[in-house]
Design an enzyme around this catalytic site. Structure first.
Site, PDB file in Angstrom:
ATOM      1  N   LYS A  13      41.190  34.683  43.335  1.00  0.00           N
ATOM      2  CA  LYS A  13      41.623  36.041  42.977  1.00  0.00           C
ATOM      3  C   LYS A  13      43.083  36.107  42.550  1.00  0.00           C
ATOM      4  O   LYS A  13      43.466  36.976  41.783  1.00  0.00           O
ATOM      5  CB  LYS A  13      41.349  36.998  44.138  1.00  0.00           C
ATOM      6  N   GLU A  21      42.472  48.271  44.292  1.00  0.00           N
ATOM      7  CA  GLU A  21      41.435  48.599  45.265  1.00  0.00           C
ATOM      8  C   GLU A  21      41.099  47.321  46.015  1.00  0.00           C
ATOM      9  O   GLU A  21      41.302  46.223  45.491  1.00  0.00           O
ATOM     10  CB  GLU A  21      40.168  49.117  44.547  1.00  0.00           C
ATOM     11  N   SER A  68      34.984  28.946  44.988  1.00  0.00           N
ATOM     12  CA  SER A  68      35.924  30.021  44.635  1.00  0.00           C
ATOM     13  C   SER A  68      36.980  30.262  45.708  1.00  0.00           C
ATOM     14  O   SER A  68      38.080  30.705  45.412  1.00  0.00           O
ATOM     15  CB  SER A  68      35.159  31.319  44.368  1.00  0.00           C
TER      16      SER A  68
HETATM   17  C1  LIG Z   1      36.029  38.164  46.044  1.00  0.00           C
HETATM   18  C2  LIG Z   1      35.453  36.823  46.118  1.00  0.00           C
HETATM   19  C3  LIG Z   1      34.292  36.462  45.400  1.00  0.00           C
HETATM   20  C4  LIG Z   1      33.491  37.445  44.593  1.00  0.00           C
HETATM   21  O1  LIG Z   1      34.135  38.040  43.526  1.00  0.00           O
HETATM   22  P1  LIG Z   1      33.836  37.654  42.011  1.00  0.00           P
HETATM   23  O2  LIG Z   1      34.572  38.689  41.243  1.00  0.00           O
HETATM   24  O3  LIG Z   1      32.359  37.700  41.809  1.00  0.00           O
HETATM   25  O4  LIG Z   1      34.366  36.286  41.797  1.00  0.00           O
HETATM   26  C5  LIG Z   1      33.849  35.162  45.469  1.00  0.00           C
HETATM   27  N1  LIG Z   1      34.483  34.240  46.221  1.00  0.00           N
HETATM   28  C6  LIG Z   1      35.609  34.529  46.923  1.00  0.00           C
HETATM   29  C7  LIG Z   1      36.251  33.462  47.729  1.00  0.00           C
HETATM   30  C8  LIG Z   1      36.123  35.832  46.903  1.00  0.00           C
HETATM   31  O5  LIG Z   1      37.224  36.118  47.607  1.00  0.00           O
END
Ligand SMILES: *Cc1c(COP(=O)(O)O)cnc(C)c1O
Length: 424
Positions: free
Chosen positions: A88, A110, A378
């Site tokens: 993020k 948000e 992610s």
């Molecule tokens: C917020 C988050 C997501 C989901 O958000 P996307 O916009 O779909 O990427 C996925 N993995 C992590 C670690 C997150 O913090």
């Protein structure tokens, strides 16, 4: 399908907003188009990515997972090693730097579980911007560790008390603030959704992930058979897939939250679920989990980041066209994937990312052994200790929390227990 055409990806996307938001959205579009061709901006962003975020993130070959799964070579893009622990920050830094160039002094955002709020608060601290994060009152109560982190970074966390007091109410409140203060303020939207141009902007700042994977694989002569990412709003997945969406290969697979099952209210499967419908909400047209009256349905997932009722318009369009395959992963499968990669590779996936890991485990044998499956991790799983501990070690965790509470209530200094005992 790279950039939108006038804000649309086939028939999804658009800019369904109140009149007062047209001007700030147009102004944002114009600035974004300008600065993405501005060498000074791009160089500054590049340096921040390298020295502050810690890019590029590694592409890790997972030898034990590859052997155990008995199919494709398993590679993991360690996006969780980015500063603040997840992807993020890529979007938060990009938008905050853009806002600064536009002369904005104040940032609003948000947040649901708090991950986007945390990334934005950190980006604002780094760039010297004032930061307010809107967060549903219910989320403020259940996500205290992230609230504390945002405040440490100097952000103001504003509890939202309207509606269901969760993420979608926080989005509404942030839009209201932006409409009232467009000259001083930029709204950093956290995923690849919302009114145009946000889906294009967020994809662009997140596509650094996919471009690195493309380069890393070319340098190491890795042939990619499939790429797998988890999908909430869709920012990590679309950024990871971006360089490949206009090509026929590799397979692109997005894993949604299957929650505890297929029933309404039991999951957040906007593409694969029973309650998936087209609709217009929060400024864009896409697929949502809606009831027959078009009202948002409740969602459920063990991972806080995947439980939003909508999905980014570009992902929905690429899902409809068949370029991206959608699959749904149960809570239990995600937890098993957390254990699998922790034990066998020494890598702790975030629960969200573990949905991608679980999907890769399922398809490993479908991909030839001379090809790779690249999983986008992610985020890292440290943040999930309050969710995973009660599942993996329920009795010990309860005992631990009780003892902590007891210490606080009896005002015992945990770092100096001996002397306190004497005083008692
Ligand atoms: C917020 C988050 C997501 C989901 O958000 P996307 O916009 O779909 O990427 C996925 N993995 C992590 C670690 C997150 O913090």
């Amino acid at each position: 399908m790279g950039n939108s055409i006038d804000g649309f990806f086939n028939n999804y996307g658009g800019k369904y907003v109140a009149e007062v938001l047209r001007r700030p959205l147009d102004e944002l579009q114009e600035a974004f188009t300008f600065y993405m061709k501005d060498q000074d901006f791009l160089e500054e962003l590049e340096i921040i990515r390298r020295d502050y975020i810690g890019r590029e993130t590694p592409l890790y070959f997972a030898p034990t997972a590859t052997k155990l799964l008995g199919g494709a070579q398993i590679y993991i893009k360690l996006e969780g090693l980015a500063n603040t622990g997840a992807h993020k920050i890529n979007n938060a830094i990009g938008q905050c730097l853009l806002a600064k160039k536009m002369g904005k002094k104040r940032i609003i955002a948000e947040t649901g579980a708090g991950q986007h709020g945390l990334a934005t608060a950190a980006a604002c601290a780094k760039l010297g911007l004032d930061c307010t994060v809107y967060m549903g009152e219910v989320d403020v109560r259940r996500q205290q560790p992230n609230v504390a982190a945002m405040e440490l970074y100097g952000a103001k966390v504003h509890p939202v008390t309207s509606g269901s007091r969760t993420l979608k109410d926080a989005v509404n409140e942030a839009m209201r603030d932006w409409a009232a203060n467009p000259d001083t303020t930029h709204y950093v939207l956290g995923s690849a959704l919302g009114p145009a141009p946000f889906p294009d902007i967020v994809r662009e700042f997140q596509s650094v992930i996919g471009r690195e994977v493309e380069r890393q694989c070319a340098e190491r002569k890795i042939k990619i058979g499939a790429m797998v990412a988890c999908c909430g709003g869709g920012s990590n997945s679309i950024g990871f897939f971006a360089p490949f969406v206009d090509k026929k290969e590799p397979r692109l697979i997005a894993a949604e939250a299957g929650g505890i099952g297929p029933g309404v209210g039991e999951n957040a499967s906007r593409m694969t679920g029973n309650a998936s419908r087209e609709g217009i909400m929060q400024g864009y047209k896409s697929r949502f989990l809606l009831d027959e009256d078009g009202q948002a349905l409740p969602t459920r997932s063990i991972s806080a980041g995947l439980d939003y009722c909508g999905i980014g318009p570009q992902l929905a369009a690429l899902g409809n066209s068949g370029r991206i395959e959608f699959t749904s992963i149960l809570d239990k499968e995600a937890l098993d994937a957390v254990s699998f990669f922790a034990k066998n590779e020494g890598i702790l996936f975030a629960l969200e990312s573990a949905h991608a890991g679980a999907a890769a485990i399922k398809i490993a044998k479908e991909v030839p052994s001379d090809q790779a499956i690249v999983i986008n991790m992610s985020g890292r799983g440290d943040k999930d200790v309050f969710i995973t501990s009660p599942v993996f070690r329920p009795a010990e965790w309860k005992e631990f929390l009780k003892a902590e509470l007891d210490r606080l209530e009896n005002n015992v200094d945990v770092h100096n227990q001996e002397s306190k005992k004497v005083v008692k």
